[in-house]
Design an enzyme around this catalytic site. Structure first.
Site, mmCIF file in Angstrom:
data_model
loop_
_atom_site.group_PDB
_atom_site.id
_atom_site.type_symbol
_atom_site.label_atom_id
_atom_site.label_comp_id
_atom_site.label_asym_id
_atom_site.label_seq_id
_atom_site.Cartn_x
_atom_site.Cartn_y
_atom_site.Cartn_z
ATOM 1 N N ASP A 169 0.842 -1.200 0.000
ATOM 2 C CA ASP A 169 0.000 0.000 0.000
ATOM 3 C C ASP A 169 0.880 1.254 0.000
ATOM 4 O OD1 ASP A 169 -2.515 1.160 -0.088
ATOM 5 O OD2 ASP A 169 -2.756 1.226 2.089
ATOM 6 N N HIS A 263 -4.390 2.956 -7.373
ATOM 7 C CA HIS A 263 -5.551 2.588 -6.547
ATOM 8 C C HIS A 263 -6.817 2.362 -7.392
ATOM 9 C CE1 HIS A 263 -3.345 2.973 -2.819
ATOM 10 N NE2 HIS A 263 -4.401 2.485 -2.193
ATOM 11 N N HIS A 266 -6.381 -1.063 -8.714
ATOM 12 C CA HIS A 266 -6.700 -1.974 -7.597
ATOM 13 C C HIS A 266 -8.215 -2.179 -7.497
ATOM 14 C CE1 HIS A 266 -8.415 -2.295 -3.562
ATOM 15 N NE2 HIS A 266 -7.496 -3.217 -3.356
ATOM 16 N N HIS A 280 -5.477 -5.881 0.398
ATOM 17 C CA HIS A 280 -5.476 -4.587 -0.310
ATOM 18 C C HIS A 280 -4.072 -4.232 -0.826
ATOM 19 C CE1 HIS A 280 -6.419 -0.326 -1.050
ATOM 20 N NE2 HIS A 280 -5.334 -0.030 -0.354
HETATM 21 ZN ZN LIG Z 1 -4.513 1.919 -0.178
#
Ligand SMILES: [Zn+2]
Length: 376
Positions: A169, A263, A266, A280
Site C-alpha cells: 500500500d 488505486h 486496484h 489490499h
Molecule cells: Zn490503499
C-alpha cells in the site's frame, strides 16, 4: 493556486506503547469507549489492564459486531452517551478503526492499529458497509484522528503478511503523488468533508509530495530488514521505520498528495474473483507496476520496484494475486471499473482509456513474470 494538507493531531509509536493509552484518555476525561474485535482485545488485554490502573481511567468495551454499518454506528454512539464516554478508541484492523472514526466524527478519537497492513489509520475518512459486508458508502469527518498510537511490539508479533501488505500500500504512495502533482489534480485534503465537487479546486503541497518520496526511500532501505524482524517477532529500527512508512508517511501521502492510477486499477482488480483472498496492499503492489507501465516509466525505475517487490514477497504478476486465467473481456471489466469518471485514474497527467489500462495490465504481467523467472 489553492493548496491543502491534512494530518492527525498526534502520532506516537513505541514498544509497549499501549501501556500509555491511559495517558491519552486522560487528556479528554476519565472514560473511553473501546471499539475492537474481541480477539484483538485479548491480544493486548494485559496492557489495557495495566494502563487503566496506572492512569485511573475506565475503558468501556462495546461488543463491536465486526462490521461498520449505519446501525452499528448508531448503537455505538448511543452506548457512548449512556456510559458518559469522554473519547473513542478504535483498536485493531480496518473495520474497528473505521467504526471508531464513524462514532467520533473527528472529535476526541484515539486510533490504535494492531497491524500495519494499510495506510488508513491516519485519514479523516472511513468506509461504511451493509450488514451483508458489501460496500455502502465513504464517510468524511471534519478532522483526522486526534491520536494515532502504535505499539510496535504488537505489530512485530502480528503475522508478517500484514506488514508486507502494508508495504504494498505504501509502495504506490510516491508514484500516485508524483502523477497527481504533474497533472495539478485535486487532493481531498482541502475541504472539511473531503468532497471534491465543491467549487474549490485544491492541489497538494510540496510537503506532502516530499513525505511520499521519503516513504518510497524508506521502503527500499528498510523493507527487507523489517520483514525479517517481523518474521522473528522482534522490534528493530528497520521495523520501526517501516511501521512509520506504512502508516504515517503513506497515510499523509495519499490524503494530502493524492491517488492516481494504482488505486483505481486496484479497485478494478477486485472484480476478479481470484483476487478476493489477497490483501489490499498486495493488489496495490501489482497495480503500482501497472501504473508505471501505463506512464512508460524509465526501465531502471521499473526494475527498482520489481526488485523491491520480489525481495519482500509482494506480487508482481496476475498469478501472484490469484488470477491464473483471464480473458480480454475480464480485463476490460477491470479497466471499466478503473476508469469510471469518479476514479483517481483521471489524476494521471495524460488521458487514460480503458484499452490503455488493459494493455498496461498485460505488459506489467509479462514484465513481472519474466523478472521472477530471471530472479529464480
Ligand atoms: Zn490503499
Amino acid at each position: 493556486m489553492r493548496k491543502a494538507f491534512i494530518s492527525p493531531l498526534k502520532y506516537v509509536q513505541g514498544e509497549n506503547e499501549i501501556m500509555n493509552l491511559g495517558y491519552f484518555i486522560k487528556q479528554y476525561g476519565k472514560s473511553a469507549l473501546l471499539i475492537a474485535n474481541p480477539d484483538d482485545v485479548k491480544r493486548v488485554q494485559d496492557k489495557l489492564d495495566h494502563t487503566k490502573e496506572k492512569f485511573g481511567v475506565t475503558i468501556i468495551e462495546s461488543g463491536f459486531s465486526g462490521e461498520n454499518t449505519r446501525d452499528e454506528v448508531k448503537r455505538l454512539k448511543q452506548l457512548a452517551i449512556e456510559k458518559n464516554c469522554d473519547c473513542t478508541i478504535g483498536l485493531g484492523g480496518g473495520k474497528a478503526i473505521d467504526a471508531a472514526k464513524s462514532v467520533a466524527e473527528g472529535d476526541a478519537l484515539i486510533i490504535v492499529p494492531t497491524i500495519a497492513a494499510t495506510d488508513a489509520p491516519t485519514s479523516h475518512s472511513a468506509v461504511l458497509y451493509t450488514p451483508e459486508g458489501a460496500f455502502d458508502d465513504y464517510a468524511y469527518f471534519k478532522q483526522s484522528p486526534s491520536v494515532i498510537l502504535i505499539d510496535t511490539t504488537v505489530i512485530a508479533n502480528a503475522p508478517t503478511r500484514f506488514l508486507v501488505s502494508g508495504m504494498g500500500d505504501a509502495l504506490s504512495t510516491y508514484f500516485e503523488a508524483r502523477a497527481t502533482a504533474l497533472s495539478y489534480s485535486q487532493v481531498n485534503a482541502g475541504l472539511p468533508n473531503g468532497s471534491k465537487d465543491m467549487n474549490l479546486p485544491t492541489i497538494g503541497t510540496n510537503t506532502a509530495l516530499g513525505l511520499a518520496k521519503l516513504c518510497y526511500e524508506m521502503l527500499l532501505e528498510d523493507g527487507v530488514k523489517a520483514k525479517l524482524s517481523c518474521d522473528s517477532n522482534i522490534v528493530t529500527p528497520a521495523l520501526e521505520n517501516i511501521v512509520e512508512a506504512n502508516i504515517l508517511l503513506s497515510g499523509l501521502g495519499f490524503e494530502s498528495a493524492g491517488l492516481a492510477a494504482a488505486h483505481a486499477i486496484h479497485n478494478g482488480l477486485t472484480a476478479l474473483e481470484g483476487t478476493h483472498s489477497y490483501y489490499h496492499g498486495e493488489k496495490v503492489a501489482f497495480s503500482t507496476l501497472v501504473q508505471l507501465v501505463l506512464e512508460n516509466a524509465p526501465a531502471d525505475e521499473i526494475d527498482e520496484v520489481l526488485n523491491f517487490c520480489v525481495s519482500v514477497g509482494l506480487p508482481v504478476s496476475l498469478s501472484d494475486i490469484g488470477v491464473t486465467e483471464v480473458s480480454k473481456d475480464d480485463l476490460m471489466r477491470v479497466a471499466q471499473i478503473a476508469c469510471i469518471p469518479e476514479e483517481s485514474i483521471h489524476s494521471m497527467p495524460f488521458p487514460v482509456s480503458e484499452e490503455d489500462v488493459v494493455n498496461a495490465i498485460l505488459l506489467a504481467d509479462q514484465i513481472g513474470t519474466e523478472f521472477k523467472k530471471k530472479a529464480s
